[in-house]
Design a protein around this motif. Structure first.
Motif, PDB file in Angstrom:
ATOM      1  N   UNK A  52       0.846  -1.206   0.000  1.00 35.16           N
ATOM      2  CA  UNK A  52       0.000   0.000   0.000  1.00 35.16           C
ATOM      3  C   UNK A  52       0.877   1.251   0.000  1.00 35.16           C
ATOM      4  N   UNK A  53       1.950   1.242   0.830  1.00 38.18           N
ATOM      5  CA  UNK A  53       2.859   2.387   0.883  1.00 38.18           C
ATOM      6  C   UNK A  53       3.567   2.569  -0.451  1.00 38.18           C
ATOM      7  N   UNK A  54       3.971   1.458  -1.085  1.00 41.07           N
ATOM      8  CA  UNK A  54       4.649   1.543  -2.380  1.00 41.07           C
ATOM      9  C   UNK A  54       3.729   2.134  -3.438  1.00 41.07           C
ATOM     10  N   UNK A  55       2.470   1.684  -3.461  1.00 41.87           N
ATOM     11  CA  UNK A  55       1.521   2.222  -4.428  1.00 41.87           C
ATOM     12  C   UNK A  55       1.313   3.720  -4.208  1.00 41.87           C
ATOM     13  N   UNK A  56       1.230   4.129  -2.952  1.00 34.70           N
ATOM     14  CA  UNK A  56       1.054   5.551  -2.630  1.00 34.70           C
ATOM     15  C   UNK A  56       2.278   6.353  -3.037  1.00 34.70           C
ATOM     16  N   UNK A  57       3.464   5.778  -2.812  1.00 34.82           N
ATOM     17  CA  UNK A  57       4.712   6.457  -3.163  1.00 34.82           C
ATOM     18  C   UNK A  57       4.839   6.613  -4.672  1.00 34.82           C
ATOM     19  N   UNK A  75      15.797   1.325   2.105  1.00 39.31           N
ATOM     20  CA  UNK A  75      14.690   1.878   2.872  1.00 39.31           C
ATOM     21  C   UNK A  75      13.389   1.187   2.503  1.00 39.31           C
ATOM     22  N   UNK A  76      12.497   1.017   3.462  1.00 35.13           N
ATOM     23  CA  UNK A  76      11.207   0.385   3.197  1.00 35.13           C
ATOM     24  C   UNK A  76      10.263   1.401   2.558  1.00 35.13           C
ATOM     25  N   UNK A  77       9.265   0.940   1.810  1.00 35.36           N
ATOM     26  CA  UNK A  77       8.331   1.863   1.152  1.00 35.36           C
ATOM     27  C   UNK A  77       7.663   2.844   2.108  1.00 35.36           C
ATOM     28  N   UNK A  78       7.289   2.377   3.318  1.00 27.53           N
ATOM     29  CA  UNK A  78       6.605   3.303   4.230  1.00 27.53           C
ATOM     30  C   UNK A  78       7.546   4.400   4.726  1.00 27.53           C
ATOM     31  N   UNK A  79       8.809   4.049   4.967  1.00 34.66           N
ATOM     32  CA  UNK A  79       9.779   5.073   5.373  1.00 34.66           C
ATOM     33  C   UNK A  79       9.977   6.100   4.249  1.00 34.66           C
ATOM     34  N   UNK A  80      10.122   5.602   3.011  1.00 31.40           N
ATOM     35  CA  UNK A  80      10.348   6.495   1.878  1.00 31.40           C
ATOM     36  C   UNK A  80       9.118   7.342   1.569  1.00 31.40           C
ATOM     37  N   UNK A 239       6.558   2.867  10.743  1.00 34.25           N
ATOM     38  CA  UNK A 239       7.310   2.324   9.617  1.00 34.25           C
ATOM     39  C   UNK A 239       7.790   0.928   9.973  1.00 34.25           C
ATOM     40  N   UNK A 240       8.062   0.143   8.957  1.00 35.33           N
ATOM     41  CA  UNK A 240       8.402  -1.268   9.144  1.00 35.33           C
ATOM     42  C   UNK A 240       9.559  -1.465  10.119  1.00 35.33           C
TER      43      UNK A 240
END
Length: 250
Positions: A52-57, A75-80, A239-240
């Motif tokens: 979900x975070x990757x799609x949002x990013x 870095x994890x998608x949610x952090x980025x 974040x993860x």
């Protein structure tokens, strides 16, 4: 007769022991299966959050091609996503990174979308530096970020930190600092020197992101930073691997 009764009792006890052993094995197998099911459910939930975070990013950055792989050392998608949201909102002139990688690409894209600013990424490993430069070229972001080779040198309070004179003297004051290096793990406080070494480059209000903030070492680093710099305030972001956001003056 007494002998037969005793023999029957021994047999009965043996049977009971066997049954108890089988029940215990079944119970342990069921317990382990339940543990594995719970762990799998947690991993699935974590993976869903990252997707979900990757799609949002991806939507936020509107990249012409997909972003490189993340998680593990990157870095994890949610952090980025947290980082990109901050950079697009605050529109900084200067972003500094401790360690390069996918975060460099994300930050550089934010500078490009903002139409201003530059990313300076400290990297002690020439192989990783070359890979990051290749990524920046692939995404046509070389004008918005510089990967600076900075060998690790001994410092007080840590086993080694990036060479202080590696960053160009003419770079603007740092508005945002992303600390994801040097390599550390567990209870290591290898990232502690960041604020002390870069304090002269951050004369005004600054935002500091510290990744891997759930680890004991990074938790100790945050605690020490807050003691030494009362002008900073802490916000822990979801974040993860844990993410600490510190805002204020040094």
């Amino acid at each position: 007769m007494a002998y037969l009764i005793l023999l029957a009792a021994v047999v009965m006890l043996g049977l009971l022991g066997y049954v108890a052993h089988k029940v215990r094995r079944i119970h342990m197998a069921t317990y382990h299966a339940l543990e594995e099911a719970i762990a799998a459910r947690r991993e699935a939930a974590a993976l869903f959050d990252q997707l979900h975070a990757l799609a949002s990013l991806e939507k936020l950055l509107a990249m012409p091609q997909c972003l490189p792989p993340m998680r593990n050392w990157a870095g994890s998608p949610d952090m980025l996503l947290h980082l990109a949201q901050l950079l697009l909102k605050s529109r900084p002139r200067c972003v500094a990174e401790c360690s390069s990688g996918v975060s460099t690409v994300v930050a550089a894209r934010c500078m490009q979308l903002n139409g201003q600013g530059h990313v300076y990424s400290l990297e002690h490993d020439e192989t990783y530096a070359a890979k990051t430069r290749e990524l920046l070229a692939r995404y046509d972001l070389t004008d918005w970020a510089s990967v600076v080779i900075a060998p690790l040198e001994p410092v007080a309070g840590g086993p080694g930190w990036y060479a202080r004179d590696a960053l160009p003297q003419e770079m603007p004051p740092i508005d945002v600092l992303v600390v994801d290096g040097p390599p550390a793990g567990g209870a290591s406080t290898a990232r502690y020197p960041a604020l002390g070494q870069l304090a002269s480059r951050m004369p005004g209000e600054v935002t500091v992101f510290l990744d891997d903030a759930d680890r004991p070492g990074e938790q100790a680093v945050v605690e020490q930073w807050l003691k030494e710099h009362p002008g900073l305030r802490l916000e822990r972001l979801q974040a993860e691997k844990g993410l600490a956001k510190l805002i204020g003056t040094l």
